[in-house]
Design an enzyme around this catalytic site. Sequence first.
Site, PDB file in Angstrom:
ATOM      1  N   CYS A  15       5.380  43.994 -65.466  1.00 57.82           N
ATOM      2  CA  CYS A  15       5.845  45.321 -65.914  1.00 57.82           C
ATOM      3  C   CYS A  15       6.797  45.205 -67.101  1.00 57.82           C
ATOM      4  O   CYS A  15       7.339  44.127 -67.382  1.00 57.82           O
ATOM      5  CB  CYS A  15       6.496  46.058 -64.756  1.00 57.82           C
ATOM      6  SG  CYS A  15       8.123  45.421 -64.359  1.00 57.82           S
TER       7      CYS A  15
ATOM      8  N   GLU B 238       5.093  42.590 -52.341  1.00 56.84           N
ATOM      9  CA  GLU B 238       4.164  43.198 -53.309  1.00 56.84           C
ATOM     10  C   GLU B 238       2.795  42.526 -53.221  1.00 56.84           C
ATOM     11  O   GLU B 238       1.751  43.181 -53.350  1.00 56.84           O
ATOM     12  CB  GLU B 238       4.722  43.080 -54.732  1.00 56.84           C
ATOM     13  CG  GLU B 238       3.798  43.736 -55.757  1.00 56.84           C
ATOM     14  CD  GLU B 238       4.272  43.575 -57.197  1.00 56.84           C
ATOM     15  OE1 GLU B 238       5.495  43.461 -57.430  1.00 56.84           O
ATOM     16  OE2 GLU B 238       3.410  43.564 -58.096  1.00 56.84           O
TER      17      GLU B 238
ATOM     18  N   CYS C 265       6.468  51.605 -56.597  1.00 58.59           N
ATOM     19  CA  CYS C 265       6.611  51.809 -58.046  1.00 58.59           C
ATOM     20  C   CYS C 265       5.250  52.193 -58.632  1.00 58.59           C
ATOM     21  O   CYS C 265       4.234  51.553 -58.319  1.00 58.59           O
ATOM     22  CB  CYS C 265       7.120  50.529 -58.694  1.00 58.59           C
ATOM     23  SG  CYS C 265       7.156  50.682 -60.483  1.00 58.59           S
TER      24      CYS C 265
ATOM     25  N   CYS D 252      15.567  49.370 -63.138  1.00 58.42           N
ATOM     26  CA  CYS D 252      14.400  49.824 -63.908  1.00 58.42           C
ATOM     27  C   CYS D 252      14.030  51.225 -63.408  1.00 58.42           C
ATOM     28  O   CYS D 252      14.600  51.721 -62.425  1.00 58.42           O
ATOM     29  CB  CYS D 252      13.240  48.870 -63.664  1.00 58.42           C
ATOM     30  SG  CYS D 252      12.825  48.794 -61.903  1.00 58.42           S
TER      31      CYS D 252
ATOM     32  N   HIS E  58       7.961  48.076 -53.344  1.00 63.43           N
ATOM     33  CA  HIS E  58       7.057  46.936 -53.568  1.00 63.43           C
ATOM     34  C   HIS E  58       5.613  47.238 -53.212  1.00 63.43           C
ATOM     35  O   HIS E  58       4.725  46.459 -53.550  1.00 63.43           O
ATOM     36  CB  HIS E  58       7.568  45.730 -52.767  1.00 63.43           C
ATOM     37  CG  HIS E  58       9.052  45.558 -52.918  1.00 63.43           C
ATOM     38  ND1 HIS E  58       9.960  46.113 -52.041  1.00 63.43           N
ATOM     39  CD2 HIS E  58       9.770  44.973 -53.905  1.00 63.43           C
ATOM     40  CE1 HIS E  58      11.191  45.851 -52.456  1.00 63.43           C
ATOM     41  NE2 HIS E  58      11.116  45.170 -53.587  1.00 63.43           N
TER      42      HIS E  58
ATOM     43  N   ASN F 228      11.929  39.254 -59.456  1.00 59.45           N
ATOM     44  CA  ASN F 228      12.234  39.397 -60.888  1.00 59.45           C
ATOM     45  C   ASN F 228      13.569  38.750 -61.232  1.00 59.45           C
ATOM     46  O   ASN F 228      13.738  38.200 -62.315  1.00 59.45           O
ATOM     47  CB  ASN F 228      12.161  40.869 -61.314  1.00 59.45           C
ATOM     48  CG  ASN F 228      13.388  41.654 -60.912  1.00 59.45           C
ATOM     49  OD1 ASN F 228      14.358  41.685 -61.639  1.00 59.45           O
ATOM     50  ND2 ASN F 228      13.364  42.266 -59.718  1.00 59.45           N
TER      51      ASN F 228
HETATM   52  C1  2E6 Z   1       9.039  46.755 -56.766  1.00 62.40           C
HETATM   53  C2  2E6 Z   1       8.223  46.006 -57.525  1.00 62.40           C
HETATM   54  C3  2E6 Z   1       8.810  45.202 -58.436  1.00 62.40           C
HETATM   55  O1  2E6 Z   1      11.234  40.970 -55.551  1.00 62.40           O
HETATM   56  P1  2E6 Z   1      10.950  41.976 -56.642  1.00 62.40           P
HETATM   57  O2  2E6 Z   1      11.462  41.584 -57.954  1.00 62.40           O
HETATM   58  O3  2E6 Z   1       9.496  42.346 -56.644  1.00 62.40           O
HETATM   59  O4  2E6 Z   1      11.638  43.342 -56.194  1.00 62.40           O
HETATM   60  P2  2E6 Z   1      13.101  43.911 -56.438  1.00 62.40           P
HETATM   61  O5  2E6 Z   1      13.333  44.923 -55.364  1.00 62.40           O
HETATM   62  O6  2E6 Z   1      14.103  42.852 -56.592  1.00 62.40           O
HETATM   63  O7  2E6 Z   1      12.958  44.608 -57.848  1.00 62.40           O
HETATM   64  C4  2E6 Z   1      12.368  45.846 -58.067  1.00 62.40           C
HETATM   65  C5  2E6 Z   1      10.918  45.875 -57.846  1.00 62.40           C
HETATM   66  C6  2E6 Z   1      10.392  46.696 -56.912  1.00 62.40           C
HETATM   67  N1  2E6 Z   1      10.124  45.134 -58.586  1.00 62.40           N
HETATM   68 FE1  F3S Z   2      10.756  47.993 -61.602  1.00 68.02          FE
HETATM   69 FE2  F3S Z   2       8.352  48.842 -61.077  1.00 68.02          FE
HETATM   70 FE3  F3S Z   2       8.742  46.791 -62.625  1.00 68.02          FE
HETATM   71  S1  F3S Z   2      10.061  48.740 -59.642  1.00 68.02           S
HETATM   72  S2  F3S Z   2      10.569  45.817 -61.859  1.00 68.02           S
HETATM   73  S3  F3S Z   2       9.315  48.894 -63.055  1.00 68.02           S
HETATM   74  S4  F3S Z   2       7.064  47.087 -61.203  1.00 68.02           S
END
Ligand code: 2E6
Ligand code: F3S
Length: 324
Positions: free
Chosen positions: A211, A142, A112, A28, A90, A241
Amino acid sequence: MNAPLQSPSDAQTRPALTLLIAAPRGFCAGVDRAIEIVERAIERYGAPVYVRHEIVHNRYVVEGLEAKGAIFVEELDEVPDGAPVVFSAHGVPKSVPAEAERRELDYLDATCPLVSKVHRQAERQIEKGRHIIFVGHAGHPEVIGTMGQVAKGEMTLVETVEDVANLPFDEGTPLGFLTQTTLSVDDTAEIIAALEQRFPQIVGPKAEDICYATSNRQAAVKQIAPEADLVLVIGAPNSSNSLRLVEVAQRCGTDARLIQRGREIDPTWLEGVETIGLTAGASAPEALVREVVDMLAKWRTIEERTIVSTVEKMVFKLPRQLVD
Ligand code: 2E6
Ligand code: F3S
């Protein structure tokens, strides 16, 4: 049912395997940005650059950055005086930048922007005199970061509809709610409905804080899972996620597995399977998708189809310090 697969040379004699590859999948905008922050920090400051927590929850990404000169730690006390440090995507509790400033560390925040937005909403809810109900998964970084935006006792975590029923607040208490960004869209809708039913005065964001990337990847899995005999989700066991994508596929009634690398696929999983759905969590690079396809191609003739449910164009700006 097919007999167990013996060797890669069997690939041509087995029935074709249709691969439905979800789009969008994988990185993403927040993950792209976080990785670029670490890479640019290494260029700018020279190695080593410290990173507090896995920059994103993926070993392949972490090991790639380690090879370039990043050192991953869990807490700031592992960072030597004077070394640059990046905070993971996070987000971090307020105490972390405060500590970095106290120690005069050069720090870069790769949180993010969509997580930072939730942090600001938390501050605003508190300014308005509300207690915050936060919907999220206990122990996730997070959640620790967002709960650490407010003073102890100002935010209560709920994980389930049952937790909502057990909240100790009176009907008239001023309340607000916020959510983690990577939750199940369907579960969260139920939890918010329960909150609004029990506390009609509760104030929340217009849409929950899940998100765009999380909801798009879940919607894409909903499109492929009913057509598949098995769904493979590329992602790490600590990636919220990615775990949600496995649940979404399973709730469509399809067998689904989380894998980190192609080598984790057990060829017996393919017995009797004609169609596989494939997706990747927001922290899993496309190189791993190709690795999985190549692994499957050792056993079966692959017919690859990409199923596009939506096209993403989101890009986030880098922090000012890294833009020349
Ligand atoms: C930051 C916030 C959300 O475990 P999670 O799904 O939160 O995190 P990642 O590192 O697997 O995915 C990206 C992300 C970063 N998602
Ligand atoms: Fe990616 Fe931010 Fe969502 S890191 S999974 S766009 S909260």
